[in-house]
Scaffold this active site. Structure first.
Site, PDB file in Angstrom:
ATOM      1  N   ALA A   1     -20.740 -31.087 -11.167  1.00 18.45           N
ATOM      2  CA  ALA A   1     -21.595 -29.978 -10.758  1.00 18.45           C
ATOM      3  C   ALA A   1     -22.048 -29.136 -11.948  1.00 18.45           C
ATOM      4  CB  ALA A   1     -20.855 -29.121  -9.739  1.00 18.45           C
ATOM      5  N   HIS A   2     -22.857 -28.145 -11.656  1.00 28.05           N
ATOM      6  CA  HIS A   2     -23.419 -27.298 -12.714  1.00 28.05           C
ATOM      7  C   HIS A   2     -22.327 -26.538 -13.466  1.00 28.05           C
ATOM      8  CE1 HIS A   2     -24.444 -24.295  -9.212  1.00 28.05           C
ATOM      9  NE2 HIS A   2     -23.222 -24.705  -9.143  1.00 28.05           N
TER      10      HIS A   2
END
Lengths: 347, 347, 347
Positions: C239-240
């Site tokens: 994920a980010h």
């Protein structure tokens, strides 16, 4: 692109405590923010980061005490306000309209003149692409499929035959809308798994976002539906005839089995599994990696494998690492009880 | 395309109870079926739907009591009969043979004249594509790879170098056959994870279907094999040197580690994980999200994390939400026992 | 390509016990190896395979007793030595440099003359592709993105706008670097999930390998980082704002939530989930399917759901299938205790 804080605060109906004239050059997380930037504080977990931030302005809730040298912007929902202000600094890119010479658009397809079709994107026979929508390289819109207005289909996205995508939908790279649902009937005599025709479609409503490599299968008959405003993360599996939303959040690597119904405003955390033919009620929240095998009532919070009320899960989580001890303890109690009973009989 | 029920029943050796002359226009699930449509009843779960269906005819097993106004078609396996009749109404699409001007076929590749190669599909040097096979846009058949007859490779599918795909195989969008297996040896001195060459291939036998974004890695040496007639759902991971099938079913998001052997007619439900170098025996069934860390005997039903006999799992599932209480109870028992023992000593 | 064993042993500083002049034609696993091939023995699990192997030479550790008719090559790390020798027999393929006529390279992009760009690959405006790097069909390097030297981007890979890929990076088919992170703020009044602009990038450092359909999201602001020499398997979700490595191993179908920090030399086994905003310490090892919800100390071994010290997990795993019995036992103890207490009161 510097803007006075007062202008930004006005956008989100915020009340400034501090220097309203400070020029803001951008937005950032509390820990990374530099002087001249605006940040937000929405979770007590970041209390320390708030105390140390170098940001010039911070969006905060009602009850955060002021801090010298930083401008507070009081709002009801700091996270939401941050989203809106961040969009000012990061507007969506613009695209030159037109169909690239190296793209493939079928003569019987319809692509709006304001749309952008990049090289190696394909719009097949009878398909439609709406106004201002963008197809990145190798995106594919299948026969008689439709994509609405203001959509972005990133590289290698598939919208398979007859599937429907609404307006303002974002489809990230390599996501697949409308692969066949997984349905077979076994013929013991041949033997052979006989494919059940997957004759339905997948429909993705307005304002949906699908993550990279997310898969939404077409229905056996009828429709698989991703409801308006729902957001689906990367690598999610959505089986045939599932309905989701509107406004639900499905985190990465969740798998939803056939004909399950995920209500309005539901949150499924990462790697959750949902079995087929059940309903997860409106506003339910399911914890990461949970296995949902039964209907979930509206508003419930469930966690665990199998999924149980979240409160039970919290307690069970504490016990799980002690199971070895617990077994020993029970055996010890039994021995002591044996002893006591023996004595009692002897007495 | 309306057909008399008698004609359809004959296709599946069904015995009609009711009006054999009714014209059937299509098939549907019990709940969605309209007058003029045929449905099926294969699971007592749908008893109520059967009672309410508006279908004109229903495929049923031996022991379902007749219902006025609906024609029963008695068959041994209603689900299988439905699959066969549904195929009558939903025949596979046909494709115009030929290589699109915008496709790329290497001069040393071999594509059967009856095959269809759509725009931006690539057939690399020395690769073969068999009769009537279809390559959708951006499908890629790598160097010296082969695809048999009557296959469909949907958009953005990869069949990497030297891999082999049999006849009547369906590869859904963005699935990847033949990426490198995941093998490294750590060199502490550099430090560096040294790549172990993945010099083998992946072989997909006849009548296999691979879901969207499914990944079948090539072997380190030798072959990774998806056996005849096996069906693999979306987002499944199949590591190097795994063998599966024939006739096995692998549901979405399952992960199978290196060199595992999945027998004949196995069913792995969604999100199951199988560790490397073990065997899951023929006809075994593994429940959703299970973690299989040991060999599974032929015919076993296992569930849970770690996987255990299904009967144990059912009981454990009932206890899991009560673990907090159980711990309290054991502590309470211990206190009472302490008390009793004290009294005993005092006596 | 036969080589004398002495030459191969010299490559890995191995000491030969047996016929140093035997000609070796290739490498293979112990069980599959044929006469003339070299294998390795690195795990006692394969003791029997070692005893039966038909290989002419085997890389072994210090303490393996000699066996007649097979040459031992003694090395410190047989697996590593095997990797190096295997590379001799399976050198990386070579590619003709140049841009295919059917590729799309933007006039403002920069592609090194020694790079290979295959048909339907796209290098967008302002993007860079380094020396000897290879783009397979339908690979996409987005606007202002960069790919270093000696990289391979297999078919349908995406490196999205502004993302950075280092040198000697391998990106397997359909992996996606730089899709938007999953970030929304809910506006109850509209209602609407407001997208938080994902304005950062993903950066993939030197010597990284990303598996097929692996997804590395771009950061909200700043960078998502896959550190030098880390290896990421198929279908992994990153994920980010996650940072990983250097030199970490992430097995298939792992999911790592936003802003998590995975240290140096970590191993995450298959299907592990890691929640956001926590740290998994250097050299930690996490067992398959574990759910990591808290910081993990350096060097820890954790397993289970929720993750617990591996030793606890081993014990808990033994108890889990007995939970039904355990509950019964505790109830039986309670009844016996009730009985004893009654007697005690009666006495």
């Amino acid at each position: 692109m510097r803007r006075p804080l007062a202008e930004l605060a006005a956008l989100v109906a915020g009340r400034i405590e501090g220097d309203a004239s400070v020029a803001i050059s951008g937005v950032n997380a509390l820990e990374q923010a530099q002087p001249g930037q605006l940040s937000f504080y929405g979770n007590p977990r970041y209390k320390e980061a708030l105390a140390k931030t170098r940001a010039s302005a911070v969006l905060v809730g009602k009850d955060v005490p002021a801090r010298a040298g930083v401008a507070w912007v009081r709002v009801d929902n700091p996270h939401l306000a941050f989203a809106r202000i961040s969009s000012v600094y990061h507007p969506a890119p613009t695209y030159a309209p037109g169909i690239a010479a190296q793209a493939s658009v079928h003569p019987e397809a319809s692509v709006h003149p304001s749309a952008t079709v990049m090289p190696f994107a394909t719009v097949d026979k009878g398909a439609k692409v709406g106004a201002r929508s963008v197809l990145y390289p190798s995106a594919y819109v299948g026969e008689s499929a439709s994509v609405g207005d203001d959509c972005v289909l990133y590289s290698a996205v598939t919208v398979a035959a007859r599937c429907q995508v609404g307006d303002r939908v974002i489809l990230h790279s390599s996501c697949v809308v409308g692969a066949d649902g997984f349905g077979f009937a076994f013929d013991f005599e041949k033997p052979e798994h006989v494919k059940i025709p997957q004759a339905g479609i997948a429909r993705v409503e307005d304002d949906v976002e699908l993550g990279a490599c997310a898969c939404v299968d077409r229905a056996t008959t009828g429709e698989t539906v991703i409801g308006k405003g729902s957001k689906i993360d990367n690598l999610v599996q959505i089986a045939h005839n599932v309905t989701i939303g509107p406004y639900s959040i499905v985190c990465a690597q969740v798998g939803i089995s056939g004909s399950a119904e995920i209500g309005t405003g539901v949150v499924l955390a990462g790697q959750v599994g949902v079995v087929g033919h059940i309903r997860v009620g409106d506003m339910a929240k399911i914890g990461a990696q949970s296995g949902v095998a039964q209907n979930v009532p509206d508003g419930a919070m469930m966690s665990g494998y199998p999924a149980m009320p979240h409160a039970n899960w919290l307690k069970a989580s504490v016990v799980a690492p002690k199971l070895g001890e617990l077994l020993k303890e029970v055996r010890a109690l039994r021995r002591r009880l044996d002893e006591l009973e023996k004595k009692g009989q002897g007495a």
